[in-house]
Design a protein around this motif. Sequence first.
Motif, PDB file in Angstrom:
ATOM      1  N   ARG B 342       0.833  -1.205   0.000  1.00  0.00           N
ATOM      2  CA  ARG B 342       0.000   0.000   0.000  1.00  0.00           C
ATOM      3  C   ARG B 342       0.869   1.258   0.000  1.00  0.00           C
ATOM      4  O   ARG B 342       0.667   2.174  -0.783  1.00  0.00           O
ATOM      5  CB  ARG B 342      -0.941  -0.010   1.201  1.00  0.00           C
ATOM      6  CG  ARG B 342      -1.838   1.205   1.251  1.00  0.00           C
ATOM      7  CD  ARG B 342      -3.036   1.008   2.153  1.00  0.00           C
ATOM      8  NE  ARG B 342      -2.616   0.657   3.485  1.00  0.00           N
ATOM      9  CZ  ARG B 342      -2.962  -0.450   4.117  1.00  0.00           C
ATOM     10  NH1 ARG B 342      -3.748  -1.316   3.552  1.00  0.00           N
ATOM     11  NH2 ARG B 342      -2.532  -0.705   5.317  1.00  0.00           N
ATOM     12  N   TYR B 343       1.855   1.280   0.879  1.00  0.00           N
ATOM     13  CA  TYR B 343       2.754   2.437   0.951  1.00  0.00           C
ATOM     14  C   TYR B 343       3.417   2.659  -0.400  1.00  0.00           C
ATOM     15  O   TYR B 343       3.479   3.771  -0.912  1.00  0.00           O
ATOM     16  CB  TYR B 343       3.806   2.177   2.027  1.00  0.00           C
ATOM     17  CG  TYR B 343       4.824   3.280   2.210  1.00  0.00           C
ATOM     18  CD1 TYR B 343       4.682   4.219   3.217  1.00  0.00           C
ATOM     19  CD2 TYR B 343       5.933   3.372   1.373  1.00  0.00           C
ATOM     20  CE1 TYR B 343       5.602   5.212   3.394  1.00  0.00           C
ATOM     21  CE2 TYR B 343       6.865   4.374   1.542  1.00  0.00           C
ATOM     22  CZ  TYR B 343       6.702   5.295   2.552  1.00  0.00           C
ATOM     23  OH  TYR B 343       7.629   6.289   2.720  1.00  0.00           O
ATOM     24  N   LEU B 350      -0.048  10.944  -2.621  1.00  0.00           N
ATOM     25  CA  LEU B 350      -0.455  11.204  -1.239  1.00  0.00           C
ATOM     26  C   LEU B 350      -1.452  12.361  -1.167  1.00  0.00           C
ATOM     27  O   LEU B 350      -2.359  12.362  -0.352  1.00  0.00           O
ATOM     28  CB  LEU B 350       0.771  11.534  -0.383  1.00  0.00           C
ATOM     29  CG  LEU B 350       1.797  10.420  -0.230  1.00  0.00           C
ATOM     30  CD1 LEU B 350       2.942  10.877   0.663  1.00  0.00           C
ATOM     31  CD2 LEU B 350       1.148   9.189   0.376  1.00  0.00           C
ATOM     32  N   PHE B 353      -5.301  11.751  -0.924  1.00  0.00           N
ATOM     33  CA  PHE B 353      -6.041  11.289   0.264  1.00  0.00           C
ATOM     34  C   PHE B 353      -5.512  11.881   1.568  1.00  0.00           C
ATOM     35  O   PHE B 353      -6.065  11.631   2.627  1.00  0.00           O
ATOM     36  CB  PHE B 353      -6.087   9.763   0.337  1.00  0.00           C
ATOM     37  CG  PHE B 353      -4.728   9.110   0.412  1.00  0.00           C
ATOM     38  CD1 PHE B 353      -4.146   8.872   1.636  1.00  0.00           C
ATOM     39  CD2 PHE B 353      -4.047   8.746  -0.744  1.00  0.00           C
ATOM     40  CE1 PHE B 353      -2.908   8.281   1.716  1.00  0.00           C
ATOM     41  CE2 PHE B 353      -2.805   8.156  -0.670  1.00  0.00           C
ATOM     42  CZ  PHE B 353      -2.231   7.922   0.566  1.00  0.00           C
ATOM     43  N   VAL B 359      -6.451  12.462   6.953  1.00  0.00           N
ATOM     44  CA  VAL B 359      -6.130  11.324   6.101  1.00  0.00           C
ATOM     45  C   VAL B 359      -7.387  10.520   5.823  1.00  0.00           C
ATOM     46  O   VAL B 359      -8.165  10.243   6.731  1.00  0.00           O
ATOM     47  CB  VAL B 359      -5.133  10.376   6.789  1.00  0.00           C
ATOM     48  CG1 VAL B 359      -4.607   9.375   5.791  1.00  0.00           C
ATOM     49  CG2 VAL B 359      -4.024  11.148   7.416  1.00  0.00           C
ATOM     50  N   ASN B 361      -8.132   7.066   4.945  1.00  0.00           N
ATOM     51  CA  ASN B 361      -7.539   5.736   4.790  1.00  0.00           C
ATOM     52  C   ASN B 361      -8.291   4.875   3.788  1.00  0.00           C
ATOM     53  O   ASN B 361      -7.706   4.090   3.056  1.00  0.00           O
ATOM     54  CB  ASN B 361      -7.498   5.016   6.129  1.00  0.00           C
ATOM     55  CG  ASN B 361      -6.434   5.588   7.038  1.00  0.00           C
ATOM     56  OD1 ASN B 361      -5.355   5.933   6.577  1.00  0.00           O
ATOM     57  ND2 ASN B 361      -6.744   5.735   8.299  1.00  0.00           N
ATOM     58  N   ALA B 362      -9.626   5.037   3.760  1.00  0.00           N
ATOM     59  CA  ALA B 362     -10.432   4.220   2.859  1.00  0.00           C
ATOM     60  C   ALA B 362     -10.046   4.512   1.416  1.00  0.00           C
ATOM     61  O   ALA B 362      -9.899   3.612   0.598  1.00  0.00           O
ATOM     62  CB  ALA B 362     -11.909   4.522   3.085  1.00  0.00           C
ATOM     63  N   GLU B 364      -7.193   5.583   0.360  1.00  0.00           N
ATOM     64  CA  GLU B 364      -5.857   5.043   0.108  1.00  0.00           C
ATOM     65  C   GLU B 364      -5.965   3.559  -0.254  1.00  0.00           C
ATOM     66  O   GLU B 364      -5.351   3.095  -1.211  1.00  0.00           O
ATOM     67  CB  GLU B 364      -4.977   5.227   1.342  1.00  0.00           C
ATOM     68  CG  GLU B 364      -3.574   4.695   1.105  1.00  0.00           C
ATOM     69  CD  GLU B 364      -2.668   4.814   2.320  1.00  0.00           C
ATOM     70  OE1 GLU B 364      -3.185   5.060   3.430  1.00  0.00           O
ATOM     71  OE2 GLU B 364      -1.462   4.646   2.142  1.00  0.00           O
ATOM     72  N   GLU B 365      -6.764   2.837   0.520  1.00  0.00           N
ATOM     73  CA  GLU B 365      -6.920   1.407   0.241  1.00  0.00           C
ATOM     74  C   GLU B 365      -7.583   1.179  -1.107  1.00  0.00           C
ATOM     75  O   GLU B 365      -7.243   0.257  -1.837  1.00  0.00           O
ATOM     76  CB  GLU B 365      -7.736   0.744   1.356  1.00  0.00           C
ATOM     77  CG  GLU B 365      -6.891   0.479   2.585  1.00  0.00           C
ATOM     78  CD  GLU B 365      -7.711   0.236   3.826  1.00  0.00           C
ATOM     79  OE1 GLU B 365      -8.877  -0.201   3.705  1.00  0.00           O
ATOM     80  OE2 GLU B 365      -7.186   0.491   4.926  1.00  0.00           O
ATOM     81  N   THR B 381      -1.946  -9.518   0.909  1.00  0.00           N
ATOM     82  CA  THR B 381      -2.702  -8.364   1.393  1.00  0.00           C
ATOM     83  C   THR B 381      -1.976  -7.106   0.960  1.00  0.00           C
ATOM     84  O   THR B 381      -0.838  -7.157   0.502  1.00  0.00           O
ATOM     85  CB  THR B 381      -2.788  -8.318   2.941  1.00  0.00           C
ATOM     86  OG1 THR B 381      -1.466  -8.085   3.436  1.00  0.00           O
ATOM     87  CG2 THR B 381      -3.336  -9.587   3.527  1.00  0.00           C
ATOM     88  N   GLN B 382      -2.648  -5.981   1.182  1.00  0.00           N
ATOM     89  CA  GLN B 382      -2.002  -4.701   0.890  1.00  0.00           C
ATOM     90  C   GLN B 382      -0.885  -4.411   1.880  1.00  0.00           C
ATOM     91  O   GLN B 382      -0.040  -3.558   1.640  1.00  0.00           O
ATOM     92  CB  GLN B 382      -3.028  -3.578   0.967  1.00  0.00           C
ATOM     93  CG  GLN B 382      -4.098  -3.662  -0.085  1.00  0.00           C
ATOM     94  CD  GLN B 382      -4.975  -2.423  -0.082  1.00  0.00           C
ATOM     95  OE1 GLN B 382      -4.761  -1.488   0.672  1.00  0.00           O
ATOM     96  NE2 GLN B 382      -5.982  -2.411  -0.941  1.00  0.00           N
ATOM     97  N   ASP B 383      -0.924  -5.113   3.015  1.00  0.00           N
ATOM     98  CA  ASP B 383       0.085  -4.861   4.049  1.00  0.00           C
ATOM     99  C   ASP B 383       1.368  -5.642   3.823  1.00  0.00           C
ATOM    100  O   ASP B 383       2.337  -5.459   4.542  1.00  0.00           O
ATOM    101  CB  ASP B 383      -0.480  -5.218   5.429  1.00  0.00           C
ATOM    102  CG  ASP B 383      -1.540  -4.228   5.852  1.00  0.00           C
ATOM    103  OD1 ASP B 383      -1.296  -3.028   5.694  1.00  0.00           O
ATOM    104  OD2 ASP B 383      -2.604  -4.660   6.325  1.00  0.00           O
TER     105      ASP B 383
END
Lengths: 390, 486
Positions: B342-343, B350, B353, B359, B361-362, B364-365, B381-383
């Motif tokens: 994700r990052y 940036l 969002f 911020v 977050n939704a 960004e995802e 996952t995105q993580d």
Amino acid sequence: MEKNKTLASLQKYAMIIALIIVVAFFYWKTGGKILLPQNINNLISQNAYVFILATGMLLCILTGGNIDLSVGSVVCFAGGVGASLMDKGVNTWVAVLAMLGIGLLVGIWHGFWIAYVKVPPFIATLAGMYAFRGLSNVVLGGMTVSIDDETFINVFGGGANCYVPDLIGNSETFNMTCMVAGIVAVVLFIGLQMKSRINSKRRGYETEAFTGVLVKMIIISAVILWAAFKLSNYKGIPTALIWILLVLLIYGYVTTKTRMGRYLYAVGGNEKATRLSGINTKSVYFFAYVNMGLLAALAGILTVARATSAQPTYGQGYEMDAIGACFIGGASAYGGIGTVPGVVVGAILMGVINQGMSIMGMDANYQKVVKGLVLLIAVIFDVVTKKEKK
Amino acid sequence: MKKITKRFPGVLALNDVSLTLKAGEVHALLGENGAGKSTLIKVLGGIYIAEEGEIYIEGQKVTIDGVKAAQENGIAIIHQELVLVPHMTVAENIFLGREPMSGHFVNSKKMTEDAQQLLDAYHMNIKADMLVGKLTIAQQQMVEIVKAISFNSKILVMDEPTSSISDKEVEFLFATMRNLTAKGVGIIYISHKMSELEQICDRVTVMRDGEYVGTKVVKETNKDELIAMMVGRELTNYYTRDFLEPGEVVLQCSHISDGHMAKDASFEVRKGEIVGFAGLVGAGRSEVMKCIFGLTKGYKGEIYIDGKKVEIKSPIDAMKYGIALVPEDRKQEALYKIQSVRYNSTIEVLGSFIKGIFVDNAKEEEITQRYIDMLSTKTPTQDQLVGNLSGGNQQKVVIGRWLATDPRILILDEPTRGVDVGAKSEIYAIMNELVKKGMSIIMISSELPEIINMSDRIYVMNEGNITGCLDRHEVSQESIMKLAAN
């Protein structure tokens, strides 16, 4: 796989486990004295500078393992200037602004050389460490300057009245405001945790196992309530704690939620990629060091307020405490990794070790040996676990 | 090597793999990224110890339990990343750790002479007393080879030696390899480039998912069969490209020069077009693109977007005009390996969002997911940390990151380097989709088949100048090489 998971979570919470072990050790060695209300209070007040400086240091370290060796001298310099001004009868807030202004200027000085001229941070701040120590001596004339400005001392946590007054209760022995603040903090904490969890669930996002989160929440809530209870039994909330919390909350937010925060991680993670992305990497380094100067000045304010005086020797070795707290708290010596909560754990661990050894009456020289070893162990742990992963 | 098995925590990296190398042959080892080639080589080189299996050299069973043992058994490995000390001379590097001594002192004169002798024996035009840091990548590689030979190695392993050298240098490398095999050295050769197999290799072993798939004699097989072995399925349409009529000119550059590597480049790009940039390594292709993307200070030349002259002084300017650049060296220039997918996906956007201190977050995802889906990036996952993904998926994350900036002109510098065959084909399909939607793509590539099959037009560069522009109807490997080598 199962074994890997346990190992991973063990690594994640290793420093917390270490903290518990260290606390237990000193509890045993000091016959329980370390957890007396007064000592909890002192742990916070005496180590306020570690929290503040380590937060600033984290930002520098994130940009690529860069450290700032000058912070101890800057603490002394800013504090010395403030004390001298107040000694001459300058208004409290003018003096405070002057101290913060000096911190900013020092930060700009370092930041300029590091970011724009590419002087290695180690050298630039080593030069600063000498120069500002020297200037502190000049400002203070080599002597102790005492501070008798009551407002300044009370607001920044020195003397006898450096506690948030009890606004609710009226008991002599139990500070109700402090306890209520603790309860409010816990409710807020649980609320925010649940909210973010529900949010990620709703977005169909993988979440941590609920039992794990629950255990984490219960432990953290219990620690907050317990600390609040202990402080209530002493004199209430030390004002230094307010400053610490303020800094931690602001920088916790800055590092995770703002653009500059992400850029700090980006520069430390891959500087070249960041430059190719059109991000001004120089301004990121500059920001980190200017910010460090500012926080060093704040730490200076808290230090001289607590001592109600400024001496040319103040702040010696503070840079090592701050750097130690960062690395113990899981920051990477190569940059790009590290969090404010991690720094909090690192700073508390440093504080507990400082405090515990003092209560035990250990020789100050041996205290340094122990602190050095703790730092080394923390970094070894970091290096070894990373190697395992590869 | 017989029935080698190597386990990592949670993964069976090698399962029952066998490989036979004959003296004097070049044996190719093929497989997608993650197929286990590198692991097998590391077992041979003593870097990893296998749990099961045996290694025989000239019929004798040997135990290789460390790098030293491998060296003693005449095994030398030339890694993809060169491991020479830049501040030391060629001779010092070759004899590092076993310097000829006279008494207690290093006999540098003898060392330099010995090194020079070795270098001359293989007709390498390198002076033994030069600093390694001053040599080109190809020359450094030659030093590595000489170093390996100086151990009297019987088995030489080369891990993608041609990935960062030019075609001319490849020729020289191959000549050196033939020299070695003539002396009875067996070479294991790892490469992603199919075209090299016919040129240099005798036999080829294919691996997939840590398992041995098969061994073929190069002359008796063909590319399609090998690819099918590697991916486990037939790749019917390896290149996807519907050639449509391109639209108006969106980008026109004239006389771009950085005064160094890029000397004079003028070209134009139309809407919905893939423009290829071919040339040898060091021809100045990447440098031209860096000028256009605003990464080079004080470059000369003019840039027109939609016919209007623009000033591009920084990547921020370039992005404003809808230009995006996916750089050549993914690891060094693009990825934040210790950060999440994700990052990595959202670092360019940036602003969309994070507004002030707030911020979303939704959002960004959502952005991250959009490009994961669009490029079919395989990540749990995105993580997930980007460093844990395969090369192909890492590349997709980087491409997605730049697509998120909604570019009109996408510059891809070697988009499929270090990417396995399956993901390569997917990246081609994505490029095709993008230009069909009206995006323009500039692709720099050193792989001729790729650039020929994907581009509408191909500009060829040589020593900083554009030496020609070939239409896809008139292009061939020969016509490109003629312009590239001049």
